[in-house]
Enzyme design. Sequence first.
Site, PDB file in Angstrom:
ATOM      1  N   VAL A 297      37.834  63.259  62.580  1.00 51.30           N
ATOM      2  CA  VAL A 297      38.094  61.854  62.883  1.00 51.30           C
ATOM      3  C   VAL A 297      36.888  61.003  62.522  1.00 51.30           C
ATOM      4  O   VAL A 297      37.011  59.892  61.997  1.00 51.30           O
ATOM      5  CB  VAL A 297      38.461  61.683  64.368  1.00 51.30           C
ATOM      6  CG1 VAL A 297      38.549  60.203  64.736  1.00 51.30           C
ATOM      7  CG2 VAL A 297      39.774  62.384  64.667  1.00 51.30           C
ATOM      8  N   ASP A 344      42.533  33.822  22.523  1.00 54.09           N
ATOM      9  CA  ASP A 344      43.138  32.909  21.560  1.00 54.09           C
ATOM     10  C   ASP A 344      42.177  31.760  21.293  1.00 54.09           C
ATOM     11  O   ASP A 344      41.195  31.567  22.027  1.00 54.09           O
ATOM     12  CB  ASP A 344      44.446  32.335  22.118  1.00 54.09           C
ATOM     13  CG  ASP A 344      45.597  33.314  21.999  1.00 54.09           C
ATOM     14  OD1 ASP A 344      45.551  34.169  21.103  1.00 54.09           O
ATOM     15  OD2 ASP A 344      46.536  33.227  22.805  1.00 54.09           O
ATOM     16  N   ASP A 620      49.863  33.644  25.059  1.00 59.37           N
ATOM     17  CA  ASP A 620      50.776  32.668  25.639  1.00 59.37           C
ATOM     18  C   ASP A 620      52.214  32.807  25.151  1.00 59.37           C
ATOM     19  O   ASP A 620      53.124  32.249  25.746  1.00 59.37           O
ATOM     20  CB  ASP A 620      50.295  31.235  25.371  1.00 59.37           C
ATOM     21  CG  ASP A 620      50.070  30.968  23.885  1.00 59.37           C
ATOM     22  OD1 ASP A 620      50.445  31.836  23.063  1.00 59.37           O
ATOM     23  OD2 ASP A 620      49.519  29.904  23.546  1.00 59.37           O
ATOM     24  N   ASP A 624      52.981  37.987  22.444  1.00 55.88           N
ATOM     25  CA  ASP A 624      51.752  38.532  23.041  1.00 55.88           C
ATOM     26  C   ASP A 624      52.026  39.543  24.154  1.00 55.88           C
ATOM     27  O   ASP A 624      51.095  40.203  24.629  1.00 55.88           O
ATOM     28  CB  ASP A 624      50.896  37.387  23.626  1.00 55.88           C
ATOM     29  CG  ASP A 624      50.381  36.450  22.553  1.00 55.88           C
ATOM     30  OD1 ASP A 624      50.048  36.943  21.467  1.00 55.88           O
ATOM     31  OD2 ASP A 624      50.323  35.239  22.803  1.00 55.88           O
ATOM     32  N   GLU A 689      27.404  59.728  64.084  1.00 54.89           N
ATOM     33  CA  GLU A 689      28.534  60.290  64.811  1.00 54.89           C
ATOM     34  C   GLU A 689      28.557  61.812  64.707  1.00 54.89           C
ATOM     35  O   GLU A 689      29.014  62.506  65.626  1.00 54.89           O
ATOM     36  CB  GLU A 689      29.848  59.705  64.276  1.00 54.89           C
ATOM     37  CG  GLU A 689      30.054  58.224  64.606  1.00 54.89           C
ATOM     38  CD  GLU A 689      31.307  57.670  63.962  1.00 54.89           C
ATOM     39  OE1 GLU A 689      31.984  58.434  63.236  1.00 54.89           O
ATOM     40  OE2 GLU A 689      31.621  56.482  64.162  1.00 54.89           O
TER      41      GLU A 689
END
Length: 912
Positions: A297, A344, A620, A624, A689
């Site tokens: 854990v 572009d 665009d 494309d 821990e």
Amino acid sequence: MNDRAGGRAAERQATGPGEVLPFDPSEPLPRLRRELATGPDGLSAREAARRLAVHGPNEVRRKARTSFVRELTGQLVHPLALLLWAAAALAFVADLAVLGWAILAVIAVNAAFALLQERQAERAVETLARYLPEHALVVRDGKPLTVEARELVPGDVIVLEEGDKVPADARVTEGGVEVDLSMLTGESVPAERMAAAGLLGAPLLEEPNLVFSGTTCVEGQARAVVFATGHHTELGRIAALSQRTRREASPLEHQVKKVAWLIAGVATGMGVVFLVVGVAVGLPVTDSLVFAIGLLVANVPEGLLPTITLALAVGVRALARRGALVKRLSAVETLGSTSVICTDKTGTLTRNRMRLRSLWTLAHGEGSGPWAQELVRAAALCTTVTRQADGELSGDPTEAALVAGAAEHGVPVDPERRDAGRRVLFRFDPRLRLMSVVQDDDRTTGRMRVVVKGAPETILTRVRPGAGVDAARRAAEDLARGGMRVLAVAVRDLPPGAEPPSRRQDAETGLTLLGLVGLYDPPRPEVAEAVSRCHEAGVRVHVVTGDNGATAAAVAREVGIGVPRLEVVPASESLGDDELDRLLLDDDAEIVFARSSPETKLKVADALRAHGRIVAMTGDGVNDAPALHRAHIGVAMGRSGTDVAREAAAMVLTDDDFATIVTAIESGRRVYDNVRKFIVYIFAHATPEIVPFLVFALSAGAVPLPLTVLQILAIDLGTETLPALALGRERSEPGIMERPPRPTHQGVISRDMLVRSWGYLGLVSAALVLTGYFYVLWRAGWQPGAPTGTGSPLHHAYVTATTATFAGIVTCQVGTAFAARTDHAALRAIGVFSNPLLLAGIAFELAFTAALVYAPPLQRLFGTADLPLDVVLLVATFPVLVWGTDELRRAWRRRRRPSPTIRTTARVDTAR
């Protein structure tokens, strides 16, 4: 079929190997009709039905969807999902059902989100299908008939009128139309298509007699014979490319998988080792198993995936406010690792607003005066633009620029008065590359003037001999090298009382050259700075455009593309793989790929990926879509882009601005850095821990367990989560855009991160935590091996000591949170209080800890006790100690080696 026909068939390769179109649309019309077995009156209804059964419906072919169960299973066995399954199982084992169900909900939400992303390519193809009209006007059995567009077959004769969508690829046989081809070519200017012979060697999309499925007729009327339907059309071919180019996992997604396996291995290994060690030192098997589960854990970061998701979502929201809509969360991080941008030109680097920039006359060269005024006024008369009610010009951007330029030079041309004085209009002919008008000459009564404008190389062959042709050609070349679109303007005065000539009567010969006009689409003012930032960041910029090479190269140079050298490929279609590899592997050059097709963009994207580059590709048009799919980041234009491009792309620019891409790259780098920051933060707490469990095990129980499993869960899912989430909102470190892109092989977790989190911050925190633990025990008179169980004199001291351990880890988290905010710079460089969400998260974890320590109901649940004032003061020093020691470590590292900013800047300057 002749050689050219064979080449055409190869050019129109469709959806699979060997599947090519059998008809060559460019061959003479009688031969095409024979091959299509059709005539001017079209097909019979019976023959059309037979061909429909043979060729199939005229619609975009969709790929069969992957099984939903299979896709869902793939998401549920993702390595990080497996870790979350393990965490949920452990929560149920620990009798924390609420926590277990919460983790299962996280698994479900993340799987659902991933499944939505998998449908992206299919949505793009469905959007392509929307470009097809529902019905078409077709000639069957010699009579016009409205049928469903999906029922069209090769050989059908269709009728096209203004406003119609073209339902299939067809060749014009009667009349003429102007067609908006922007969805296929990216060019905003409508193209004229008429019944005429083809151009020898011209690309298919430039043939003056062909119309294509999905495009729109903006003017005129025509009949055309269908030669391709369904997946054989240009639209169908693009759909097939889009479906073949599947999205691959982003760099972060690859790294998250590696992190998940690493964490799983460490967690499982520690759990097994502790189980074996615990049994070996004489601990009961049950206790050893419980503590092994506790270690698991402690190692499983239950909040890692939600934290990554939130950090990416924050990046998405920040980019949306700055003009970039990101459709896929992982794309934010991919932007940060971008090493090449393929952009572009028109509308992205430039404003997409043509302006009259230069005038040249034979006698006076460049300049102004009455000769220049006559030139620009004549050019404005040879236009078809109209003026809207609001005063704006509507029509071809080039012609609008000529009319606006005439007004700027003091000779305004009103479109209504222009049309009132017009006798004849000869529209632009793509074969002749010119247009002309016959206007009343307002200088003299009863006379007319022919005004012609077009490509200089065409106009100059039609002027009278000895009219300065050589000088005009040199001037045209100079203007073109300046990035301008060059038009020549010439006139011929007709004798009094003459009838307007026709184009067939050589109306456009025997001309007098007035001069040349240079039109320019200026770069966006912010692009030059954005390109400079790309170079500082080690990002190369290539221009992939359908425009002319000289024009694109001039714009590229003006905005700073081409450092230290610019390569121009004038005909990208003919570029072989070997030459493409040579160009792309040259780190000293940026490249302009001119006259690019959809296959060219796809080829460039594939080559860059093969060379290990992370590619962002702009686009665009419908054409494309395949390249936008294939690039790591497809960037579509929000204003000028098509629906298909926006569906295929991972990011949409609402302002069509190149500078926004650079902003997105910076945001992506920040998100990636923040992911690493909270990984450091989370990993650093594993050590304090785990060490208490190791002390307990290695002492064979002589040192009582300093921490309980429930307290670990309270840390991992209670106190740790909010500060970790807040680190995902951290601002950028100084110099983030002055360092090169990270290598593709670099992991999201590096050796330095592990050393810092586990070996430095973790060990410092563990030492401080154990100091507090042993301080409480020794103050109560504890000796190693003394009993601390329930009912013993030291039991309360033991509970207080474990509470001190718990509180100590939480306060060390506060110091770690401040330390993790920067990797190299001092904390003051970004501001101690510049992240209010982190401060709020720290306030919450301290309040939550106080509740667990001092609230009696929570004391009984989590095994805590009130902390004396001296212990509170002791653990209150932990944040300063943890952060302070790491601040000293970073200061020492900065003195040992220069900052990334200085090092990267030196590299860029040397390259220049």
